[in-house]
Design a protein around this motif. Structure first.
Motif, PDB file in Angstrom:
ATOM      1  N   THR A  57      74.394  36.307  47.050  1.00  0.00           N
ATOM      2  CA  THR A  57      74.546  37.065  45.695  1.00  0.00           C
ATOM      3  C   THR A  57      75.818  38.091  45.995  1.00  0.00           C
ATOM      4  O   THR A  57      76.177  38.627  46.997  1.00  0.00           O
ATOM      5  N   ASP A  98      78.152  37.280  40.773  1.00  0.00           N
ATOM      6  CA  ASP A  98      77.094  36.435  40.690  1.00  0.00           C
ATOM      7  C   ASP A  98      75.839  36.801  41.381  1.00  0.00           C
ATOM      8  O   ASP A  98      75.457  36.461  42.587  1.00  0.00           O
ATOM      9  N   SER A 116      73.005  35.957  40.552  1.00  0.00           N
ATOM     10  CA  SER A 116      72.248  34.756  40.585  1.00  0.00           C
ATOM     11  C   SER A 116      72.057  34.008  42.227  1.00  0.00           C
ATOM     12  O   SER A 116      71.182  33.460  42.623  1.00  0.00           O
ATOM     13  N   ARG A 121      75.976  30.313  41.527  1.00  0.00           N
ATOM     14  CA  ARG A 121      77.131  29.896  40.892  1.00  0.00           C
ATOM     15  C   ARG A 121      78.454  30.425  41.676  1.00  0.00           C
ATOM     16  O   ARG A 121      78.640  31.508  41.560  1.00  0.00           O
TER      17      ARG A 121
END
Length: 679
Positions: A252, A256, A258, A261
């Motif tokens: 992470t 990003d 999450s 991506r």
């Protein structure tokens, strides 16, 4: 950065051998061989060769010092034509790929040399416009947006996928590994202009998919500008991270949270094409693109440092400065196998954490009759390792939508192994040894003491260290031969073998100290199964000049072409091996090239040379279509040591002797994909 720059900027100055430029070393891999070996845990995993009688082959190993690179010799520019044939060589090969081998070519010659009766033509060059709205090539005005719409720089992995039954349509798929700003663009007069140059270098990295057409089988291909499937992938393209590492705290960042991506791919070296029609690309020398905290976990093991990066991207994009908390994990998001669907230009490419994170040269797939899928991979670093991934799921044949959806998840979950080689099994039987695939991940769980599943996938080198894998001499391409089932491991070189204190000396599978010429290992998996956990191995080739002590060519005792630093390989439909080199033959001063060698029968080991590339160039991404007599290569970094003002190559846009260059035409090298056909 050019060869005239201070040696302080080129750590490999005076330390390269053959025709390898210290500029190439700096731009491609951050001069890795000038720095301490990242694998500080490397130990010999079986007895040193010095303490044993190797085999009846009488491999007389000499240590030898690494040759010092000479200054660039004066250029010799000549028309691109057939070279003299090799001494005593008649035609070799079969069918549409019979040719008279060429003799070695001087590395000062600025020409692409092919056999008599053959011709070469470029398909795509750096800067060629790919879309209807792409600007024309003009390096005098660096433009990042233009470069995103043009063919990228320094192609490496290559494939030509024929897409129709008549053989008149195809997709060209290739990597763009790295760039050389000094010969691509002119010096700038302001910080704003230099920022645009940096953005343009980011856009020149990545990947291209381009549609091709030809009038008939065996005729040259031409690319189609504005075709529906044309695509450029760059250092800013969005990727999906798959596998157990996706979403982990290890990947992470502030941009990003999450952890799924990732923007961009770069340092892409070799790759592979899957049976389900996608392209795999290996993120290799990613460390040189970052500034990082050298004390952070994994930094030393992956060669990350807190010095200005090779390309200076941290000056225009904060994610390349990993010294602070916001982007400390950004380097953990590179070093994966990338999968791209060339048939769907709208698809999101993916990075597969299940295949581990290291300096991936590439990945190549084998599918057994029962559908078992294995991917073979090498870590291109001194004293690093050979890996295999076996998918959790079986391959489903066919082109239905359901089969395609299923096959697109094959690389997202499975078992990950690293190779441990054992010593000579029978010294009287051709150095036949044994080996094991040591599990790192099994049945969805880590088997490495003290490491979680996610940690194994992000810090794969540490996991392999713990499991005592065999340190290798820079595994480059690793490919299964689909005719025989044998796996070929290309070890390009390792000048530190048996030289640096505390590091492994020669052993049976890495048989030479100061290994500057490289070798190829032939693996037979137990039961001829992709899912096997043990194997037998042999040394197929120990490279160099045929008369040099320690060389070996598959048992062949006649004349062979000199070869050094094998890199990328390919197989033709007969199962013969084609070898592209990066480092020039050991008889220093010879150009890199493409070589053919049979693997079976009376001609096993009879190595001959098919082509040679221009001055300071490397041969990459060989593709062999022997049914229609076509051979393709990517010609990377021609004229590497030049500058904007003094270019050292004019490949591929040579001007015939006595002719006047077209007014306004730029004169300098353009890395290109070329095809070689008869006629």
């Amino acid at each position: 950065m050019t060869a005239t720059d201070s040696p302080d900027l080129l750590p490999m100055w005076g330390r390269t051998h053959g025709n390898r430029s210290p500029v190439t070393c700096q731009l491609k891999c951050d001069s890795a061989c000038a720095h301490p070996v990242p694998n500080r845990s490397a130990e010999p995993s079986f007895a040193d060769i010095a303490s044993r009688q190797l085999t009846r082959r009488s491999l007389l190993i000499g240590t030898g010092a690494v040759a010092v690179a000479a200054a660039v010799p004066p250029l010799s520019v000549r028309p691109a034509e057939a070279a003299p044939r090799a001494a005593g060589a008649g035609e070799v090969g079969s069918g549409a790929l019979r040719f008279t081998p060429i003799a070695s070519v001087d590395d000062a010659v600025d020409a692409l040399t092919v056999p008599k009766g053959w011709r070469w033509t470029p398909i795509l060059r750096w800067g060629d416009p790919l879309f209807d709205d792409s600007p024309a090539f003009d390096p005098t005005v660096p433009d990042a947006e233009a470069q995103e719409r043009q063919f990228g720089y320094n192609n490496d992995y290559l494939d030509i996928l024929v897409t129709d039954r008549r053989g008149r349509k195809a997709l060209l798929c290739c990597n763009h590994e790295y760039v050389n700003r000094a010969i691509m663009f002119p010096p700038t007069s302001s910080a704003a202009l230099e920022r645009e140059v940096l953005k343009a270098t980011m856009a020149a990295h990545g990947f291209s998919v381009v549609e091709l057409r030809r009038s008939a089988t065996g005729r040259p291909w031409r690319y189609v500008r504005g075709a529906a499937k044309n695509r450029r992938i760059t250092a800013y393209t969005a990727f999906e991270l798959t596998g157990a590492a996706a979403g982990s705290d290890l990947v992470t960042t502030a941009a990003d949270p999450s952890g799924r991506r990732i923007l961009g791919t770069f340092g892409n070296c070799s790759g592979g094409t899957t049976p389900w029609g996608t392209i795999l690309s290996g993120e290799e020398n990613f460390n040189g693109y970052f500034r990082a905290d050298p004390g952070a976990r994994g930094s030393a093991r992956y060669g990350l440092t807190n010095k200005p990066s090779t390309y200076g991207w941290e000056n225009i994009d904060p994610r390349f400065d990993a010294t602070g908390p916001d982007y400390a994990n950004e380097p953990h998001r590179f070093g994966y196998i990338v999968e791209i669907d060339p048939q769907d230009p709208t698809s999101t490419p993916r990075k597969h954490s299940a295949l581990g994170r290291f300096k991936h040269e590439g990945a190549n797939i084998r599918v057994d009759r029962d559908g078992t899928v294995a991917a073979y991979m090498g870590d291109d670093e001194r004293f690093d390792y050979l890996y295999k991934f076996v998918s959790k799921w079986k391959y489903r044949p066919g082109s239905s939508a359901s089969a395609r959806r299923h096959n697109l998840r094959l690389l997202t979950e499975g078992d990950l192994y690293v190779a441990r080689f054992s010593g000579v099994q029978n010294p009287g039987n051709d150095n036949l040894g044994t080996g094991s695939w040591i599990p790192l991940i099994m049945n969805g769980e880590s088997v490495v003491p003290g490491m979680t599943h996610e940690e194994v996938l992000v810090f794969t080198r540490e996991a392999a260290d713990t499991m005592k894998a065999t340190p290798m001499d820079r595994c480059e391409d690793v490919q299964p031969n689909l005719q025989s089932g044998k796996v070929y491991v290309v070890c390009t070189n390792n000048a530190d073998r048996g030289v640096r204190p505390g590091k492994p000396g020669p052993d049976a599978v890495n048989p030479r100290a100061a290994n500057k010429n490289g070798h190829i290992v032939e693996i037979t998996e137990r039961g001829d199964s992709a899912g096997a956990t043990s194997f037998r191995w042999d040394l197929f080739m120990v490279c160099g000049d045929a008369g040099q002590a320690g060389t070996y060519f598959g048992g062949w005792t006649g004349d062979v072409a000199p070869i050094s630093c094998p890199d990328n390989i390919a197989f033709d439909s007969r199962g013969d091996l084609w070898i592209a080199t990066d480092g020039a033959p050991s008889s220093i001063g010879k150009a890199d090239g493409l070589f053919r060698v049979p693997l079976q029968g009376a001609e096993r080991g009879h190595l001959t040379q098919f082509l040679a590339v221009p001055v300071q160039a490397e041969t990459c991404g060989p593709v062999v279509h022997d049914t229609d007599g076509s051979v393709f290569v990517a010609v990377q970094h021609p004229g590497e040591d030049g500058s904007w003002e003094q270019q050292l190559s004019f490949f591929p846009d040579y001007v015939p002797e006595g002719a006047t260059p077209r007014r306004g035409a730029w004169r300098g090298p353009r890395p290109a994909v070329v095809q070689v056909t008869k006629g």
